[in-house]
Design an enzyme around this catalytic site. Structure first.
Site, PDB file in Angstrom:
ATOM      1  N   HIS A  32      45.713  36.025  31.982  1.00  5.06           N
ATOM      2  CA  HIS A  32      46.151  35.854  33.370  1.00  5.06           C
ATOM      3  C   HIS A  32      45.185  34.925  34.091  1.00  5.06           C
ATOM      4  CE1 HIS A  32      42.941  38.824  33.680  1.00  5.06           C
ATOM      5  NE2 HIS A  32      42.848  38.546  34.966  1.00  5.06           N
TER       6      HIS A  32
ATOM      7  N   ASP B 289      43.311  34.728  38.034  1.00  2.00           N
ATOM      8  CA  ASP B 289      43.095  35.612  39.167  1.00  2.00           C
ATOM      9  C   ASP B 289      43.767  35.004  40.393  1.00  2.00           C
ATOM     10  OD1 ASP B 289      41.583  37.381  37.629  1.00  2.00           O
ATOM     11  OD2 ASP B 289      39.755  36.192  37.937  1.00  2.00           O
TER      12      ASP B 289
ATOM     13  N   HIS C 207      42.297  33.473  31.600  1.00  2.00           N
ATOM     14  CA  HIS C 207      41.313  34.207  30.803  1.00  2.00           C
ATOM     15  C   HIS C 207      41.901  35.535  30.355  1.00  2.00           C
ATOM     16  CE1 HIS C 207      40.756  35.284  35.031  1.00  2.00           C
ATOM     17  NE2 HIS C 207      40.295  36.460  34.622  1.00  2.00           N
TER      18      HIS C 207
ATOM     19  N   ARG D 156      32.056  48.245  26.532  1.00  2.00           N
ATOM     20  CA  ARG D 156      31.806  47.093  27.391  1.00  2.00           C
ATOM     21  C   ARG D 156      32.183  47.478  28.817  1.00  2.00           C
ATOM     22  NH1 ARG D 156      35.081  42.272  29.049  1.00  2.00           N
ATOM     23  NH2 ARG D 156      33.500  40.834  29.793  1.00  2.00           N
TER      24      ARG D 156
END
Ligand code: GA4
Length: 334
Positions: free
Chosen positions: A208, A210, A265, A276
Site C-alpha cells: 500500500h 500511506d 511498501h 518485530r
C-alpha cells in the site's frame, strides 16, 4: 541485501547494490550544510519517496519508554487485549479511524496481516481515554506515548519545513502548521508482527501507500519493511533502531502536483528470531483541510494534475477500498 520480485510473491534475489541506493538524510547537517541538506531531501523524496533519517535528536529514553509500554501490552494474552479494541472501547472523534487494538484485520474490506496493532490518536486527551483499556497504569502509558508522539511530531515538522524550503514554497511552514493544528488527524500506529517459525508467502502488512502527508517509522532490529523502487524491485530495508525511515504519502504527492510520488511498501511476515515491532507516526492535516497542488508546483510543463478535495473526502474514499486499491487516480483532473 535482499531484493524481492516485483509481483506479490516473496521470492528473493541477491542484489547488494539496492540497499546502497536508499538515501540517508543527516539532520545534524541542518546548520552546517543546509543547502546540501535541502537538495538531498528533495532529491530523495522525488526519486524514491523514501529516505533514512539519522541524527534525528529524539532521545533513546523517550523511544524506549514508548516501546516498553507497547511491548508490555502486546505480551498480554489476547483476551486481555481485546477490551482495547474499538468494538469494545470506541472513542468517538467524528472520524473514520477506529482507534485502539486490532488483530489481523486491516481496514474494512477483508485485508489480513500477520500482525496485531495499536492505532492511537495524536491528541493527549484521547490517548488518556484509551489508556484505561490498554494499561494497568494508564498515566504511565499516556505519559510515555504522549512524549513519544510529541518528539516525533517535532521532527516531522522540522522535516516538513525543510522540504517546503527545498521545494521553493514561499510559505515554509505550510505543512507543519497542518500537523501542529489542534484538530490534526495525525496518528501513531504500533505494529507487532507475530513470529512465524518457517518462511511463508504470507504478508505481515500488504502492499500500500500511506494516504497522509508522510509517515515516519522506526522499528526494533528485526527486518520486515520492503519498499518498491521505480524499477519494480521490492527492496528489503535493513533495520536500524537508531534511525527513522520517512515514506512520502499520497497527500504530499498532491501538494507537489506529482513531483513527489507516494511510496508503495509492505512488510513481510516475521520469521524471527524475535518479534518485530514498528512505531509509525502518520503526519496528517485536519479532516476539513483542503488539499490541492500548491501554486509553486504548477508550471506550464506540469499543469495542475489533481482537483481540490478535503482530507475527510479522501479518507472516506480510501476506507471504501482495499489496502492495495488505486487511490489518487480518481482525484485527477481529466
Ligand atoms: C495505511 C496507513 C495507516 O496504517 C492507516 C491504514 C488504514 C487502516 O489500517 O485502518 C488503511 C490503510 C492505511 C490505507 C487504506 C485503508 C485505510 C486500511 C485500508 C484498507 C491507519 C491509514 O491511515 O491508512
Amino acid at each position: 541485501m535482499v531484493v524481492a520480485s516485483p509481483n506479490s510473491s516473496l521470492t528473493t534475489n541477491s542484489k547488494p547494490s539496492a540497499a546502497a541506493r536508499i538515501p540517508t538524510i543527516d539532520l545534524s547537517d541542518r546548520t552546517s550544510n543546509r543547502q546540501a541538506l535541502l537538495k538531498l531531501l528533495v532529491e530523495a523524496s522525488e526519486k524514491y519517496g523514501f529516505f533514512k533519517l539519522i541524527n534525528h535528536g529524539i532521545p533513546q529514553d523517550c523511544i524506549s519508554r514508548a516501546e516498553e509500554e507497547a511491548m508490555a501490552f502486546f505480551a498480554k494474552p489476547t483476551a486481555e487485549k481485546l477490551p482495547a479494541s474499538p468494538e469494545i472501547s470506541p472513542i468517538d472523534v467524528g472520524n473514520t479511524t477506529r482507534f485502539g487494538y486490532g488483530i489481523n484485520n486491516i481496514g474494512r474490506h477483508g485485508d489480513i496481516g500477520e500482525i496485531e496493532y495499536l492505532l492511537l490518536p495524536s491528541q493527549p486527551s484521547l490517548i488518556s481515554q484509551l489508556a484505561f483499556s490498554i494499561s494497568q497504569n494508564p498515566s504511565k502509558f499516556s505519559c510515555a506515548l504522549n512524549d513519544y508522539i510529541q518528539a516525533t511530531k517535532n521532527v516531522a515538522c522540522e522535516l516538513l519545513d525543510l522540504m517546503a524550503e527545498g521545494l521553493g514554497i514561499s510559505d515554509n511552514s505550510i505543512f507543519s502548521r497542518m500537523i501542529l493544528d489542534a484538530q490534526s488527524d495525525s496518528l501513531l500506529r504500533i505494529n507487532h508482527y507475530f513470529i512465524h517459525p518457517t518462511p511463508s508467502n504470507k504478508l505481515g502488512f500488504g502492499e500500500h501507500s500511506d494516504p497522509q502527508i508522510f509517515a515516519i517509522l522506526r522499528s526494533n532490529d528485526i527486518a520486515g519493511l520492503q519498499i518498491l523502487l521505480d524499477d519494480g524491485l521490492w527492496v528489503t530495508v535493513p533495520p536500524d533502531p537508531t534511525a527513522y525511515y520517512v515514506m512520502i504519502g499520497d497527500l504530499f504527492q498532491v501538494f507537489t502536483n506529482g513531483r513527489f510520488g507516494s511510496l508503495k511498501h509492505r512488510a513481510t511476515a516475521n520469521i524471527g528470531p524475535r518479534s518485530r515491532m514498528s512505531m509509525t507516526f502518520f503526519a496528517s492535516p485536519s479532516l476539513d483541510t483542503w488539499i490541492s497542488p500548491l501554486p509553486e508546483m504548477i508550471t506550464s510543463d506540469q499543469p495542475c494534475v489533481y482537483r481540490s478535495f478535503t482530507w475527510r473526502e479522501y479518507k472516506t474514499y480510501i476506507y471504501s477500498l482495499t489496502l492495495a486499491g488505486s487511490r489518487l487516480d480518481s482525484f485527477k483532473i481529466r
